[in-house]
Design a protein around this motif. Structure first.
Motif, PDB file in Angstrom:
ATOM      1  N   ARG A 230       0.821  -1.220   0.000  1.00 52.01           N
ATOM      2  CA  ARG A 230       0.000   0.000   0.000  1.00 52.01           C
ATOM      3  C   ARG A 230       0.851   1.264   0.000  1.00 52.01           C
ATOM      4  NH1 ARG A 230      -3.694  -0.599   5.031  1.00 52.01           N
ATOM      5  NH2 ARG A 230      -4.302   1.515   4.423  1.00 52.01           N
ATOM      6  N   VAL A 231       2.092   1.143   0.429  1.00 52.74           N
ATOM      7  CA  VAL A 231       3.018   2.276   0.491  1.00 52.74           C
ATOM      8  C   VAL A 231       4.368   1.825  -0.047  1.00 52.74           C
ATOM      9  CG1 VAL A 231       4.280   3.812   2.039  1.00 52.74           C
ATOM     10  CG2 VAL A 231       1.860   3.361   2.464  1.00 52.74           C
ATOM     11  N   ASP A 232       4.997   2.651  -0.895  1.00 51.14           N
ATOM     12  CA  ASP A 232       6.328   2.338  -1.401  1.00 51.14           C
ATOM     13  C   ASP A 232       7.389   2.804  -0.404  1.00 51.14           C
ATOM     14  OD1 ASP A 232       5.393   1.256  -3.823  1.00 51.14           O
ATOM     15  OD2 ASP A 232       5.206   3.264  -4.688  1.00 51.14           O
ATOM     16  N   PHE A 233       8.524   2.131  -0.422  1.00 54.09           N
ATOM     17  CA  PHE A 233       9.628   2.488   0.467  1.00 54.09           C
ATOM     18  C   PHE A 233      10.915   2.566  -0.344  1.00 54.09           C
ATOM     19  CE2 PHE A 233      13.234   1.614   3.169  1.00 54.09           C
ATOM     20  CZ  PHE A 233      12.966   2.341   4.317  1.00 54.09           C
ATOM     21  N   SER A 234      11.781   3.529   0.020  1.00 49.44           N
ATOM     22  CA  SER A 234      13.070   3.649  -0.643  1.00 49.44           C
ATOM     23  C   SER A 234      14.096   4.283   0.298  1.00 49.44           C
ATOM     24  CB  SER A 234      12.948   4.505  -1.909  1.00 49.44           C
ATOM     25  OG  SER A 234      14.218   4.654  -2.530  1.00 49.44           O
TER      26      SER A 234
END
Length: 261
Positions: free
Chosen positions: A97-101
Protein backbone atom coordinates in the motif's frame (compact mmCIF):
# COMPACT_ATOMS: atom_id res chain seq x y z
CA UNK A 1 -6.22 -3.80 35.22
CA UNK A 2 -4.63 -7.14 36.20
CA UNK A 3 -4.03 -7.96 39.88
CA UNK A 4 -1.70 -10.64 41.24
CA UNK A 5 -0.64 -11.46 44.76
CA UNK A 6 2.77 -10.17 45.73
CA UNK A 7 5.27 -11.48 48.27
CA UNK A 8 2.41 -12.08 50.70
CA UNK A 9 -1.37 -12.09 50.36
CA UNK A 10 -1.42 -8.61 51.90
CA UNK A 11 0.61 -7.06 49.12
CA UNK A 12 -0.74 -7.01 45.56
CA UNK A 13 0.84 -6.36 42.18
CA UNK A 14 -1.27 -4.38 39.73
CA UNK A 15 -0.46 -4.29 36.04
CA UNK A 16 -1.71 -1.88 33.42
CA UNK A 17 -3.67 -3.35 30.55
CA UNK A 18 -2.03 -0.62 28.48
CA UNK A 19 1.06 -1.86 26.69
CA UNK A 20 3.99 0.21 25.47
CA UNK A 21 2.86 -0.28 21.89
CA UNK A 22 -0.55 1.17 22.83
CA UNK A 23 1.10 4.36 24.09
CA UNK A 24 3.24 4.63 20.97
CA UNK A 25 0.24 4.15 18.72
CA UNK A 26 -1.86 6.72 20.58
CA UNK A 27 0.82 9.40 20.26
CA UNK A 28 1.47 8.51 16.62
CA UNK A 29 -2.26 8.73 15.93
CA UNK A 30 -2.44 12.27 17.30
CA UNK A 31 0.35 13.42 15.00
CA UNK A 32 -0.95 11.54 11.98
CA UNK A 33 -4.51 12.81 12.32
CA UNK A 34 -3.31 16.41 12.46
CA UNK A 35 -1.36 15.91 9.22
CA UNK A 36 -4.22 14.08 7.52
CA UNK A 37 -6.74 16.82 8.33
CA UNK A 38 -4.36 19.51 7.08
CA UNK A 39 -3.80 17.78 3.75
CA UNK A 40 -7.50 17.05 3.39
CA UNK A 41 -8.17 20.76 3.82
CA UNK A 42 -6.02 21.51 0.78
CA UNK A 43 -8.34 19.43 -1.43
CA UNK A 44 -5.68 17.44 -3.25
CA UNK A 45 -6.60 14.60 -5.58
CA UNK A 46 -6.26 11.10 -4.11
CA UNK A 47 -3.55 10.38 -6.71
CA UNK A 48 -1.38 13.26 -5.51
CA UNK A 49 2.20 12.12 -5.03
CA UNK A 50 3.05 12.28 -1.30
CA UNK A 51 6.61 11.80 -0.10
CA UNK A 52 7.31 11.29 3.61
CA UNK A 53 10.93 11.60 4.72
CA UNK A 54 11.83 9.67 7.85
CA UNK A 55 10.31 6.37 8.91
CA UNK A 56 10.83 6.32 12.66
CA UNK A 57 7.39 6.35 14.34
CA UNK A 58 6.00 9.68 13.07
CA UNK A 59 6.72 8.89 9.43
CA UNK A 60 5.31 5.39 9.51
CA UNK A 61 2.25 6.62 11.38
CA UNK A 62 1.59 9.37 8.86
CA UNK A 63 1.78 7.06 5.85
CA UNK A 64 -0.48 4.60 7.64
CA UNK A 65 -3.17 7.28 8.03
CA UNK A 66 -2.69 8.83 4.59
CA UNK A 67 -2.86 5.46 2.86
CA UNK A 68 -6.49 5.20 3.93
CA UNK A 69 -7.28 7.79 1.25
CA UNK A 70 -4.27 8.57 -0.94
CA UNK A 71 -2.87 6.07 -3.42
CA UNK A 72 0.62 7.32 -4.34
CA UNK A 73 2.75 7.45 -1.20
CA UNK A 74 6.51 7.02 -0.88
CA UNK A 75 8.27 6.66 2.46
CA UNK A 76 12.00 7.42 2.39
CA UNK A 77 14.61 6.60 5.03
CA UNK A 78 18.39 6.19 4.99
CA UNK A 79 18.02 2.98 7.05
CA UNK A 80 16.73 0.25 4.70
CA UNK A 81 15.83 -2.15 7.52
CA UNK A 82 13.19 0.28 8.81
CA UNK A 83 10.98 -0.84 5.94
CA UNK A 84 10.03 -3.73 8.25
CA UNK A 85 8.06 -1.28 10.39
CA UNK A 86 5.62 -0.86 7.52
CA UNK A 87 4.64 -4.49 7.80
CA UNK A 88 4.25 -4.46 11.57
CA UNK A 89 1.40 -3.54 13.89
CA UNK A 90 3.00 -0.11 14.38
CA UNK A 91 2.87 0.48 10.63
CA UNK A 92 -0.59 -0.94 10.16
CA UNK A 93 0.72 -3.79 8.01
CA UNK A 94 1.04 -1.57 4.94
CA UNK A 95 2.70 -4.02 2.58
CA UNK A 96 1.76 -3.24 -1.04
CA UNK A 97 0.00 0.00 0.00
CA UNK A 98 3.02 2.28 0.49
CA UNK A 99 6.33 2.34 -1.40
CA UNK A 100 9.63 2.49 0.47
CA UNK A 101 13.07 3.65 -0.64
CA UNK A 102 16.46 4.61 0.80
CA UNK A 103 17.30 6.73 -2.25
CA UNK A 104 17.43 10.32 -0.99
CA UNK A 105 17.28 11.66 -4.55
CA UNK A 106 13.60 10.71 -4.49
CA UNK A 107 12.74 13.22 -1.76
CA UNK A 108 12.14 15.71 -4.59
CA UNK A 109 9.66 13.52 -6.44
CA UNK A 110 6.55 14.48 -4.49
CA UNK A 111 3.80 17.06 -4.91
CA UNK A 112 3.40 17.03 -1.14
CA UNK A 113 6.46 16.50 1.07
CA UNK A 114 6.45 15.75 4.79
CA UNK A 115 9.79 16.05 6.59
CA UNK A 116 9.92 14.20 9.92
CA UNK A 117 13.72 14.00 10.17
CA UNK A 118 14.14 16.49 13.04
CA UNK A 119 17.62 17.13 14.43
CA UNK A 120 20.37 16.25 11.96
CA UNK A 121 17.96 15.41 9.17
CA UNK A 122 17.26 17.27 5.93
CA UNK A 123 19.35 20.46 5.97
CA UNK A 124 18.70 23.98 4.72
CA UNK A 125 20.53 23.45 1.42
CA UNK A 126 18.48 20.35 0.65
CA UNK A 127 15.31 22.19 1.68
CA UNK A 128 16.04 25.01 -0.76
CA UNK A 129 15.62 22.56 -3.66
CA UNK A 130 11.97 21.81 -2.88
CA UNK A 131 9.33 23.39 -5.13
CA UNK A 132 6.12 21.63 -4.16
CA UNK A 133 2.39 22.11 -3.68
CA UNK A 134 2.66 21.59 0.08
CA UNK A 135 5.50 21.12 2.54
CA UNK A 136 5.09 19.95 6.14
CA UNK A 137 7.85 19.67 8.71
CA UNK A 138 7.81 18.22 12.22
CA UNK A 139 9.13 20.43 14.99
CA UNK A 140 11.46 18.24 17.11
CA UNK A 141 10.97 20.63 20.05
CA UNK A 142 7.98 20.06 22.33
CA UNK A 143 8.17 22.77 25.00
CA UNK A 144 10.62 25.69 25.04
CA UNK A 145 12.45 24.32 28.06
CA UNK A 146 15.97 23.60 26.77
CA UNK A 147 18.11 26.40 25.34
CA UNK A 148 20.67 24.05 23.78
CA UNK A 149 17.99 22.17 21.84
CA UNK A 150 16.32 25.42 20.76
CA UNK A 151 19.69 26.60 19.42
CA UNK A 152 20.14 23.33 17.54
CA UNK A 153 16.67 23.44 15.99
CA UNK A 154 16.71 24.79 12.41
CA UNK A 155 13.23 23.99 11.12
CA UNK A 156 12.35 27.66 10.62
CA UNK A 157 15.31 28.09 8.28
CA UNK A 158 14.48 24.84 6.50
CA UNK A 159 10.86 25.85 6.04
CA UNK A 160 11.78 29.33 4.81
CA UNK A 161 14.08 27.83 2.17
CA UNK A 162 11.27 25.74 0.65
CA UNK A 163 9.25 27.07 -2.27
CA UNK A 164 5.61 26.18 -1.65
CA UNK A 165 2.26 27.98 -1.35
CA UNK A 166 1.34 25.73 1.58
CA UNK A 167 3.74 25.31 4.50
CA UNK A 168 3.01 23.96 7.96
CA UNK A 169 4.69 22.68 11.11
CA UNK A 170 3.62 19.65 13.15
CA UNK A 171 3.75 20.76 16.78
CA UNK A 172 3.31 18.12 19.50
CA UNK A 173 3.50 18.93 23.20
CA UNK A 174 1.61 18.84 26.48
CA UNK A 175 3.55 16.98 29.18
CA UNK A 176 6.64 19.18 29.51
CA UNK A 177 9.07 16.97 27.60
CA UNK A 178 12.04 18.51 25.84
CA UNK A 179 11.36 17.01 22.43
CA UNK A 180 8.27 15.89 20.53
CA UNK A 181 9.62 12.47 19.57
CA UNK A 182 7.25 9.59 20.23
CA UNK A 183 9.87 7.81 22.32
CA UNK A 184 10.59 10.96 24.35
CA UNK A 185 6.89 11.53 24.96
CA UNK A 186 6.37 7.91 25.98
CA UNK A 187 9.23 7.90 28.49
CA UNK A 188 8.13 11.29 29.82
CA UNK A 189 4.57 10.07 30.22
CA UNK A 190 5.61 6.89 32.03
CA UNK A 191 7.93 8.80 34.36
CA UNK A 192 5.06 11.05 35.42
CA UNK A 193 2.64 8.14 35.75
CA UNK A 194 5.08 6.18 37.90
CA UNK A 195 5.66 9.15 40.19
CA UNK A 196 1.91 9.62 40.60
CA UNK A 197 1.53 5.95 41.51
CA UNK A 198 4.34 6.18 44.06
CA UNK A 199 2.65 9.17 45.70
CA UNK A 200 -0.48 7.15 46.45
CA UNK A 201 -1.05 5.86 49.96
CA UNK A 202 -0.33 2.15 50.21
CA UNK A 203 2.11 1.95 47.29
CA UNK A 204 5.36 0.10 48.02
CA UNK A 205 7.11 0.58 44.70
CA UNK A 206 6.50 0.49 40.97
CA UNK A 207 8.29 -0.04 37.69
CA UNK A 208 7.77 0.98 34.06
CA UNK A 209 9.12 -0.62 30.92
CA UNK A 210 11.80 1.89 29.99
CA UNK A 211 14.43 0.04 28.01
CA UNK A 212 16.64 1.97 25.59
CA UNK A 213 14.76 0.57 22.62
CA UNK A 214 16.61 2.59 20.00
CA UNK A 215 19.62 0.28 20.41
CA UNK A 216 17.53 -2.64 19.16
CA UNK A 217 16.34 -0.57 16.19
CA UNK A 218 19.44 1.31 15.10
CA UNK A 219 22.41 -0.63 16.54
CA UNK A 220 21.21 -4.21 16.38
CA UNK A 221 18.83 -3.43 13.50
CA UNK A 222 16.46 -6.03 14.87
CA UNK A 223 12.89 -4.81 14.31
CA UNK A 224 11.43 -8.11 15.48
CA UNK A 225 13.24 -7.80 18.81
CA UNK A 226 12.03 -4.22 19.19
CA UNK A 227 8.42 -5.17 18.53
CA UNK A 228 8.70 -7.90 21.15
CA UNK A 229 10.14 -5.48 23.70
CA UNK A 230 7.24 -3.05 23.39
CA UNK A 231 4.46 -5.65 23.44
CA UNK A 232 4.43 -5.70 27.25
CA UNK A 233 2.48 -4.13 30.12
CA UNK A 234 3.66 -0.55 30.44
CA UNK A 235 3.41 -0.36 34.24
CA UNK A 236 3.47 -2.59 37.32
CA UNK A 237 2.91 -1.41 40.88
CA UNK A 238 3.21 -3.13 44.25
CA UNK A 239 0.53 -1.90 46.66
CA UNK A 240 -1.75 -2.83 49.53
CA UNK A 241 -4.51 -0.64 48.08
CA UNK A 242 -5.26 -1.54 44.43
CA UNK A 243 -6.20 1.18 41.94
CA UNK A 244 -6.64 1.48 38.19
CA UNK A 245 -3.28 2.60 36.83
CA UNK A 246 -4.67 2.67 33.27
CA UNK A 247 -6.73 5.71 34.27
CA UNK A 248 -3.54 7.56 35.18
CA UNK A 249 -1.92 6.62 31.88
CA UNK A 250 -4.99 7.81 29.98
CA UNK A 251 -5.02 11.08 31.92
CA UNK A 252 -1.47 11.84 30.83
CA UNK A 253 -2.08 10.73 27.23
CA UNK A 254 -5.01 13.14 27.03
CA UNK A 255 -2.65 16.03 27.82
CA UNK A 256 -0.62 15.41 24.67
CA UNK A 257 -1.76 17.49 21.71
CA UNK A 258 -0.61 17.66 18.12
CA UNK A 259 -1.57 20.45 15.73
CA UNK A 260 -0.49 22.13 12.53
CA UNK A 261 0.83 25.66 12.94
Amino acid sequence: MDIDTGITSEVLTIKSKTKLIDIFNEIISKKSEAVFEYIEGLNFDINTRIVVIGTYFTGVGIVKRLSERYTDILLIDIYPHLEELLYSEVGGKLKNRVDFSSNLDLIYSGDVVIDTTGFGGIDVEQSSRFDVDAFIIEDPIAEDNDEALKEKNNIDERLKAVRSPNKAIIKTKGINTKTSGTMTLTIGLLTTVLNKCLEREGTLYGACEMGFFEEAIFKEKDIGKFLGLIDVNALKVSTIDPFDCDDIIKEELNKITSEMI
